[in-house]
Design a protein around this motif. Structure first.
Motif, PDB file in Angstrom:
ATOM      1  N   SER A  20       0.839  -1.214   0.000  1.00  0.00           N
ATOM      2  CA  SER A  20       0.000   0.000   0.000  1.00  0.00           C
ATOM      3  C   SER A  20       0.867   1.255   0.000  1.00  0.00           C
ATOM      4  N   ASP A  76       4.328  -1.587   3.474  1.00  0.00           N
ATOM      5  CA  ASP A  76       3.531  -0.376   3.682  1.00  0.00           C
ATOM      6  C   ASP A  76       4.302   0.643   4.526  1.00  0.00           C
ATOM      7  N   ARG A 102      -0.674  -2.534  13.216  1.00  0.00           N
ATOM      8  CA  ARG A 102      -0.940  -1.701  12.048  1.00  0.00           C
ATOM      9  C   ARG A 102      -2.449  -1.499  11.890  1.00  0.00           C
ATOM     10  N   ASN A 103      -3.209  -2.428  12.460  1.00  0.00           N
ATOM     11  CA  ASN A 103      -4.664  -2.352  12.265  1.00  0.00           C
ATOM     12  C   ASN A 103      -5.313  -1.180  13.005  1.00  0.00           C
ATOM     13  N   VAL A 106      -3.720   2.120  11.288  1.00  0.00           N
ATOM     14  CA  VAL A 106      -4.189   2.607   9.990  1.00  0.00           C
ATOM     15  C   VAL A 106      -5.599   3.179  10.117  1.00  0.00           C
ATOM     16  N   TYR A 311      -9.832  -6.947  10.896  1.00  0.00           N
ATOM     17  CA  TYR A 311      -9.055  -6.464   9.752  1.00  0.00           C
ATOM     18  C   TYR A 311      -8.801  -7.561   8.728  1.00  0.00           C
ATOM     19  N   LEU A 313      -7.009  -7.679   4.494  1.00  0.00           N
ATOM     20  CA  LEU A 313      -6.277  -6.783   3.593  1.00  0.00           C
ATOM     21  C   LEU A 313      -7.167  -6.167   2.510  1.00  0.00           C
ATOM     22  N   GLN A 316      -7.397  -2.510   2.787  1.00  0.00           N
ATOM     23  CA  GLN A 316      -6.338  -1.690   2.193  1.00  0.00           C
ATOM     24  C   GLN A 316      -6.721  -1.311   0.758  1.00  0.00           C
ATOM     25  N   ASN A 319      -9.216   1.475   0.589  1.00  0.00           N
ATOM     26  CA  ASN A 319      -8.680   2.825   0.844  1.00  0.00           C
ATOM     27  C   ASN A 319      -8.544   3.650  -0.427  1.00  0.00           C
TER      28      ASN A 319
HETATM   29  N1  ARG Z   1      -1.314  -1.326   4.996  1.00  0.00           N
HETATM   30  C1  ARG Z   1      -2.523  -1.770   5.608  1.00  0.00           C
HETATM   31  C2  ARG Z   1      -3.688  -0.865   5.276  1.00  0.00           C
HETATM   32  O1  ARG Z   1      -3.471   0.160   4.755  1.00  0.00           O
HETATM   33  C3  ARG Z   1      -2.391  -1.865   7.091  1.00  0.00           C
HETATM   34  C4  ARG Z   1      -1.676  -3.086   7.421  1.00  0.00           C
HETATM   35  C5  ARG Z   1      -2.486  -4.105   8.063  1.00  0.00           C
HETATM   36  N2  ARG Z   1      -1.989  -5.332   7.578  1.00  0.00           N
HETATM   37  C6  ARG Z   1      -2.228  -6.483   8.139  1.00  0.00           C
HETATM   38  N3  ARG Z   1      -1.754  -7.516   7.602  1.00  0.00           N
HETATM   39  N4  ARG Z   1      -2.881  -6.614   9.260  1.00  0.00           N
HETATM   40  O2  ARG Z   1      -4.841  -1.205   5.480  1.00  0.00           O
END
Ligand code: ARG
Length: 465
Positions: A20, A76, A102-103, A106, A311, A313, A316, A319
């Motif tokens: 991302s 990311d 990250r959850n 983000v 969460y 993916l 993502q 988004n």
């Molecule tokens: N890059 C991800 C997003 O924008 C956040 C990462 C979450 N990834 C994960 N494997 N839990 O939604």
């Protein structure tokens, strides 16, 4: 080849497939601020060693280092930032991930970035409201038809038309304002990946550090739901549809067949071959933008509809459909306001519009039921080639004047005296909304500055290099 932490090598094309990084530029500063709030909170609560404060200092620097941080090959921004921090602050960087996923991060960063964009949008809507009210005030008595089925229906005024547009946009202002304060401005931070962590974080404090007005309580909702974004997209799409209808009105009204309005020169283009053409190009783009935004809303809802809770993916991927529509609606509103300010209305006094008034007069003068009056006038019209003036004469009556007709209108109608009062009360509401928005914006902006300042001051006090 990219080395996935703990998982060995991953070919670049696969990393890129799930990455991302490109989107993450849009939320970069929000991500860094979120990381900063989390690490600062761990540190101020004494949950991590005092020396870890040096990582905080680097995080503040990261705010201005977007290109450098995002230059590597990472999945990311979160990975990129952690790797950059490891490079600058060494092992202290390792504390950043303590109690933070990250959850939750983000979801928090998206809300912070959306908060800014919605404030921009609300300002733009306010400007359009002001333009519409000003134009309405200058055109209180200018007669134009009100249409049904795209056929001239009843006498109305430019002010009456413009106030309906003002209501369309301000009702969306209220909806977005509600979403901003009651949904977007709540903090998911501290929710962990989905069900929290054993780290004794104070979620209220985390929210406060980022200038949120409260906490998004349930951690499954806080991390895995994107309802906050779909509600915003939904109301943006609805606003775009409303603007598209106005664009369509003005496109039709500016044709030589209707010629009710003249569009400002800067909003038309000529044809490369037919020199007489004045094509309504900006309005056509506004109409198209509504389709575009509806497409984004459909993409967003369709991507999210099949995802299990928590969460995934897929979120993502969703988004990618949030910030484009915001930019597009903001530009559409700007263009519409500029056009309305300079558009010229040509007064239309079409006698046929008075037919209903004549029928109502028949009721009052002859004491007959409306259905009977309607038939009587319809018959007279048919017998007189649909010419209302002749029909009225054949019934031994006089045609009412336009002013008389307009002045007889009740609440919400085009009566200029009522319109003038309505404009004053809409102006008052606009002034109040401007006050509310100014206060909210400065509160939120200062919260972001305050966080950075607070970190700096605390580090200085503790002599942390
Ligand atoms: N890059 C991800 C997003 O924008 C956040 C990462 C979450 N990834 C994960 N494997 N839990 O939604």
């Amino acid at each position: 080849m990219y080395r996935k932490p703990g998982f060995g090598d991953q070919p670049d094309w696969i990393r890129e497939y799930t990455s991302s990084l490109e989107f993450d530029r849009k939320i970069y500063s929000a991500v860094v601020l979120t990381a900063l709030a989390h690490l600062f909170h761990l540190w101020e609560k004494g949950l991590i060693p005092e020396e870890a404060g040096s990582a905080l200092k680097c995080l503040v620097e990261a705010l201005d280092k977007e290109d450098e941080v995002l230059s590597g090959e990472f999945e990311d921004v979160h990975e990129a930032l952690e790797a950059w921090l490891l490079d600058k602050a060494g092992k202290h960087a390792g504390w950043l991930a303590y109690g933070k996923s990250r959850n939750d991060q983000v979801s928090t960063a998206l809300r912070l970035a959306l908060r800014k964009e919605i404030i921009r949008l609300l300002w733009e809507i306010n400007r359009l409201r002001g333009t519409l009210l000003g134009k309405a005030e200058r055109n209180l008595n200018v007669l134009i038809p009100a249409f049904t089925h795209l056929r001239p229906a009843q006498p109305s005024t430019v002010a009456h038309y413009l106030l309906h547009v003002e209501r369309e946009v301000s009702v969306h202002w209220r909806t977005l304002w509600y979403l901003l304060r009651e949904v977007i401005d709540l903090s998911p931070l501290g929710s962990g990946p989905v069900a929290g962590s054993s780290v004794p974080l104070d979620r209220g404090r985390l929210a406060e550090l980022l200038g949120f007005s409260g906490v998004e309580e349930n951690t499954i909702f806080a991390t895995g739901s994107r309802t906050f974004a779909s509600l915003v997209l939904g109301s943006i799409a609805s606003l775009a549809v409303a603007l598209s209808r106005v664009a369509e009105d003005l496109i039709v009204w500016s044709t030589s067949q209707f010629s009710i309005v003249r569009l400002p020169d800067r909003h038309v283009s000529t044809s490369s071959i037919m020199p007489q053409k004045r094509n309504p190009v900006t309005l056509e783009i506004i109409r198209a933008v509504a389709g575009d935004i509806l497409g984004s809303l459909t993409s967003f809802l369709t991507i999210t509809k099949g995802i299990p809770s928590g969460y995934n993916l897929d979120l993502q991927e969703a988004n990618n459909h949030i910030f484009g529509p915001l930019e597009k609606i903001i530009n559409a509103i700007k263009v519409m306001a500029d056009l309305i300010d300079d558009i010229e209305f040509r007064e239309v006094r079409d006698i046929q519009l008075l037919a209903q008034d004549v029928a109502e007069r028949l009721v009052k003068e002859r004491g007959i039921a409306y259905r009977e009056a309607h038939s009587l006038l319809a018959k007279a019209l048919r017998e007189n080639g649909w010419d209302l003036k002749k029909a009225v004469e054949s019934l031994d009556m006089e045609l009412p004047g336009f002013e008389e007709a307009i002045n007889s209108r009740g609440r919400g109608g085009p009566n200029p005296e009522r319109m003038s009062k309505e404009i004053s009360s809409r102006r008052k509401l606009l002034r109040d909304d401007i006050g509310r928005l100014t206060e909210f914006e400065s509160l939120k902006l200062s919260a972001e500055r305050e966080l950075v300042e607070r970190v700096r001051r605390t580090l200085e006090r503790k002599h942390i290099e």
